[in-house]
Motif scaffolding. Structure first.
Motif, PDB file in Angstrom:
ATOM      1  N   VAL B   5       0.861  -1.196   0.000  1.00 41.92           N
ATOM      2  CA  VAL B   5       0.000   0.000   0.000  1.00 41.92           C
ATOM      3  C   VAL B   5       0.892   1.239   0.000  1.00 41.92           C
ATOM      4  N   TYR B   6       0.473   2.235  -0.770  1.00 42.89           N
ATOM      5  CA  TYR B   6       1.275   3.454  -0.956  1.00 42.89           C
ATOM      6  C   TYR B   6       0.486   4.655  -0.462  1.00 42.89           C
ATOM      7  N   PHE B   7       1.227   5.659   0.024  1.00 47.42           N
ATOM      8  CA  PHE B   7       0.581   6.844   0.563  1.00 47.42           C
ATOM      9  C   PHE B   7       1.222   8.132   0.048  1.00 47.42           C
ATOM     10  N   ALA B   8       0.406   9.192   0.076  1.00 48.76           N
ATOM     11  CA  ALA B   8       0.848  10.567  -0.176  1.00 48.76           C
ATOM     12  C   ALA B   8       1.656  10.644  -1.478  1.00 48.76           C
ATOM     13  N   LYS B  11       2.233   7.468  -3.466  1.00 46.47           N
ATOM     14  CA  LYS B  11       1.040   7.006  -4.202  1.00 46.47           C
ATOM     15  C   LYS B  11       0.893   7.786  -5.512  1.00 46.47           C
ATOM     16  N   ASP B  12       1.205   9.086  -5.465  1.00 41.77           N
ATOM     17  CA  ASP B  12       1.164   9.880  -6.700  1.00 41.77           C
ATOM     18  C   ASP B  12       2.139   9.308  -7.731  1.00 41.77           C
ATOM     19  N   GLY B  45      13.255  10.653  -2.974  1.00 39.17           N
ATOM     20  CA  GLY B  45      12.830  10.992  -1.618  1.00 39.17           C
ATOM     21  C   GLY B  45      13.170   9.863  -0.664  1.00 39.17           C
ATOM     22  N   ALA B  46      12.663   9.986   0.544  1.00 35.93           N
ATOM     23  CA  ALA B  46      12.924   8.959   1.545  1.00 35.93           C
ATOM     24  C   ALA B  46      11.634   8.199   1.835  1.00 35.93           C
ATOM     25  N   ALA B  47      11.793   6.998   2.369  1.00 39.49           N
ATOM     26  CA  ALA B  47      10.619   6.221   2.748  1.00 39.49           C
ATOM     27  C   ALA B  47      10.968   5.269   3.885  1.00 39.49           C
ATOM     28  N   ALA B  69       3.385  -1.285   3.973  1.00 39.56           N
ATOM     29  CA  ALA B  69       3.043   0.106   3.647  1.00 39.56           C
ATOM     30  C   ALA B  69       4.315   0.878   3.338  1.00 39.56           C
ATOM     31  N   ILE B  71       5.863   4.356   3.390  1.00 37.63           N
ATOM     32  CA  ILE B  71       5.540   5.531   4.186  1.00 37.63           C
ATOM     33  C   ILE B  71       6.548   6.646   3.933  1.00 37.63           C
ATOM     34  N   PRO B  72       6.150   7.659   3.174  1.00 35.53           N
ATOM     35  CA  PRO B  72       7.052   8.803   2.995  1.00 35.53           C
ATOM     36  C   PRO B  72       7.158   9.585   4.302  1.00 35.53           C
ATOM     37  N   PRO B  73       8.119  10.513   4.397  1.00 34.79           N
ATOM     38  CA  PRO B  73       8.262  11.299   5.632  1.00 34.79           C
ATOM     39  C   PRO B  73       6.927  11.888   6.061  1.00 34.79           C
TER      40      PRO B  73
END
Lengths: 146, 77
Positions: B5-8, B11-12, B45-47, B69, B71-73
């Motif tokens: 699952v991807y976020f923020a 996910k984009d 970026g970081a994750a 998941a 999870i970006p910063p």
């Protein structure tokens, strides 16, 4: 309502203050974090928050446990709102009760610092001419797996 | 199978909020390597990765049914 929760509607801070109030508490600190219009000269139109809800609620509860272990006699409730929030809306509420005020202040600040470190919630700023996901404001991480 | 699952911002970059991969027995770090090959933008970026709603170590081994998941910063508050 729960003591540690992600919500999608307006936050009533008093409910969380009431949740932590007990006869042995001589102090309750109630922090509310609000949507700010201006950040470093850039005007925000509104914010959009996203969360990994089940993990975020677990991490909020973990912060509560950390506080109750570190400062004896404290009780904590935290709620964070997600979705679209307008200027001045409450994004987060932290209520801490303790026998004496110093602890209630310290523990409350600890909670917001930890939220910004470990709780999977993300804020997107929407400006007049664009939008951007905001990263961790406490430190600038290197790229890659951390 | 493992559920991702991807976020923020991540996910984009993926264009999907979740997907399934056949990576049981692999480590979290191996999954990250796979993900950065499929989505090279991740490297900008970081994750952190969380397995079953808890932050994972790169050496943790994935099991069938795990939910990972990306999870970006974080930027709550």
């Amino acid at each position: 309502m729960k003591a540690f929760e992600i919500v999608t509607t307006a936050i009533n801070p008093q409910l969380y203050a009431d949740l932590v109030l007990r006869p042995e508490a001589g102090a309750v600190t109630l922090f509310t974090g609000h949507v700010r219009e201006w950040t470093k000269g850039v005007r925000t139109m509104y914010l959009s928050y996203e969360a990994y809800v089940p993990m975020a609620e677990k991490k909020l509860a973990q912060i509560g446990e950390e506080i109750e272990q570190r400062w004896e006699g404290t009780k904590v409730a935290i709620a964070h709102r997600i979705g679209e929030l307008q200027i001045s809306d409450i994004a987060v509420v932290i209520a801490v009760s303790s026998p004496h005020r110093k602890t209630a202040y310290e523990a409350n600040e600890y909670a917001i610092e930890r939220i910004k470190e470990i709780v999977p919630i993300w804020k997107k700023e929407i400006w007049e001419d664009g939008e951007e996901w905001i990263g961790d404001q406490k430190k600038k991480p290197e790229g890659g797996l951390i | 199978m493992i559920s991702l699952v991807y976020f923020a911002g991540l996910k984009d970059q993926t264009g999907v909020s979740e997907e399934q991969v056949d990576m049981a027995g692999k480590t979290v770090d191996e999954l990250w390597q796979w993900a950065t090959e499929k989505y090279p933008e991740f490297l900008s970026g970081a994750a952190r990765l969380a397995v079953n709603e808890e932050y994972a170590l790169p050496t943790d081994v994935l099991e069938t049914g795990d939910v990972v998941a990306f999870i970006p910063p974080v930027s709550g508050g």
